[in-house]
Write an enzyme that holds these catalytic residues in place. Structure first.
Site, short mmCIF file in Angstrom:
data_model
loop_
_atom_site.label_atom_id
_atom_site.label_comp_id
_atom_site.label_asym_id
_atom_site.label_seq_id
_atom_site.Cartn_x
_atom_site.Cartn_y
_atom_site.Cartn_z
N LYS A 177 0.85 -1.20 0.00
CA LYS A 177 0.00 0.00 0.00
C LYS A 177 0.88 1.25 0.00
O LYS A 177 0.62 2.22 -0.71
CB LYS A 177 -0.96 -0.02 1.20
CG LYS A 177 -2.06 -1.06 1.01
CD LYS A 177 -2.87 -1.35 2.25
CE LYS A 177 -3.81 -2.53 2.00
NZ LYS A 177 -4.57 -2.95 3.16
N GLN A 216 -4.77 -1.56 9.35
CA GLN A 216 -4.64 -2.91 8.76
C GLN A 216 -5.26 -3.97 9.68
O GLN A 216 -4.92 -4.03 10.87
CB GLN A 216 -3.15 -3.21 8.51
CG GLN A 216 -2.90 -4.52 7.79
CD GLN A 216 -3.47 -4.55 6.36
OE1 GLN A 216 -3.35 -3.59 5.61
NE2 GLN A 216 -4.11 -5.65 6.01
N ASP A 222 -11.19 2.45 3.50
CA ASP A 222 -11.43 1.01 3.36
C ASP A 222 -12.92 0.71 3.12
O ASP A 222 -13.28 -0.39 2.73
CB ASP A 222 -10.99 0.27 4.64
CG ASP A 222 -9.63 -0.39 4.48
OD1 ASP A 222 -9.24 -0.70 3.34
OD2 ASP A 222 -8.95 -0.59 5.51
#
Ligand code: NAD
Length: 281
Positions: free
Chosen positions: A52, A96, A119
């Protein structure tokens, strides 16, 4: 023989489009920035986080890393997120998953400002998707829509079967296909006669989380098959939820593993970051 849907190529196209956009914004004095939080050092998470950050670098998005120790308390993590929610220089916040067991993931997801929820996991983002309002969409399903559209595959009016009902893949995937006017069936572990249901699909999206589970007997002639799964087989080679060699001759289009759905997830995360800056900064 099926046409291969090249996720690597399509994700590169998207990243290059974003790179050009971000360069233009920089000329106008606008910067885009993503906060990336990792708690503990799970090796798989470290690989995802690293990829990422690399994508941010490629596109020109600033990334600010928070690598927190495994023993970080829930409150410390919530305090950091509260600080980032109020930081005008940060457009997106990514925490995460999975988090260590002593931290309540739902509480953490709910604490991220919906304006920075790149997200697309916050209940407000999910609710917006359900009622067809703008909001951030979970990256893997959003990437699959891009794969279909950019491969010239028509969705409206098609019979779509989604195998899997997880919050990050199956459910948002089904809602997105509905938004694109497909007729959608969601299958899950309690579905009876999965094979017969799948055989009806013009577009079969497989997110069952079981290596090479779906063979040719589940696939209608000429169907489009999207394989979301990522696993390692007995030879440590990457494979999906679909038996590729068996299904490929039956399908009209198919995604390979690797190089299909996988690369799209990060491209769509980057897309959400740029949108967060455009919409809310
Ligand atoms: P999950 O385990 O949370 O969900 C699996 C779903 O499959 C469940 O909803 C379950 O009801 C259903 N299922 C299980 N057995 C079944 C059966 N016999 N018949 C019908 N349905 C059944 O998994 P997930 O998080 O949704 O991920 C699915 C797969 O996609 C995994 O392999 C995961 O690694 C992969 N994944 C890939 C990406 C990517 O970027 N490519 C992102 C997320 C997940």
């Amino acid at each position: 023989m099926a046409n291969l849907i090249d996720g690597k190529k399509i994700s590169k196209e998207i990243k290059d489009e974003l790179k050009a956009k971000v360069e233009q914004y920089k000329k106008e004095g606008k910067e885009c920035s993503l906060a990336v939080i990792q708690v503990g050092n799970d090796p798989a998470s470290s690989v995802y986080v690293g990829n990422k950050k690399k994508a941010c670098e490629y596109i020109g998005i600033g990334s600010v890393s928070y690598e927190l120790p495994e023993e970080t308390t829930e409150q410390e993590l919530l305090d950091l997120i509260a600080k980032l929610n109020n930081d005008k220089k940060i457009n997106g916040i990514l925490c995460q998953l999975p988090l260590p067991k002593h931290i309540d993931e739902d509480k953490v997801i709910n604490s991220i400002s919906p304006e920075k929820d790149v997200d697309g996991f916050h209940p407000q983002s999910v609710g917006s998707l359900v009622i067809g309002q703008p909001g951030f969409v979970s990256c893997t399903p959003a990437g699959i829509i891009e794969l279909l559209k950019r491969s010239g595959i028509e969705i409206a009016g098609k019979n779509c079967v989604v195998i899997g009902r997880s919050n990050i893949v199956g459910k948002p995937m089904s809602l997105l296909m509905l938004r694109e006017n497909a007729t959608v069936t969601i299958c899950h572990s309690k579905t009876k006669d999965l094979q017969a249901v799948c055989k009806q699909a013009d577009i079969l999206i497989v997110a069952i989380g079981k290596p090479q589970y779906i063979g040719a007997e589940y696939v209608k002639d000429g169907a489009v098959v999207i394989d979301v799964g990522i696993h390692r087989d007995e030879n440590n080679k990457l494979c999906g939820d679909v038996k590729f060699d068996e299904v490929e001759p039956v399908a009209s289009y198919i995604t390979p593993v690797p190089g299909g759905v996988g690369p799209m997830t990060i491209a769509m995360l980057m897309n959400n970051c740029v949108s967060a800056m455009e919409l809310f900064s």
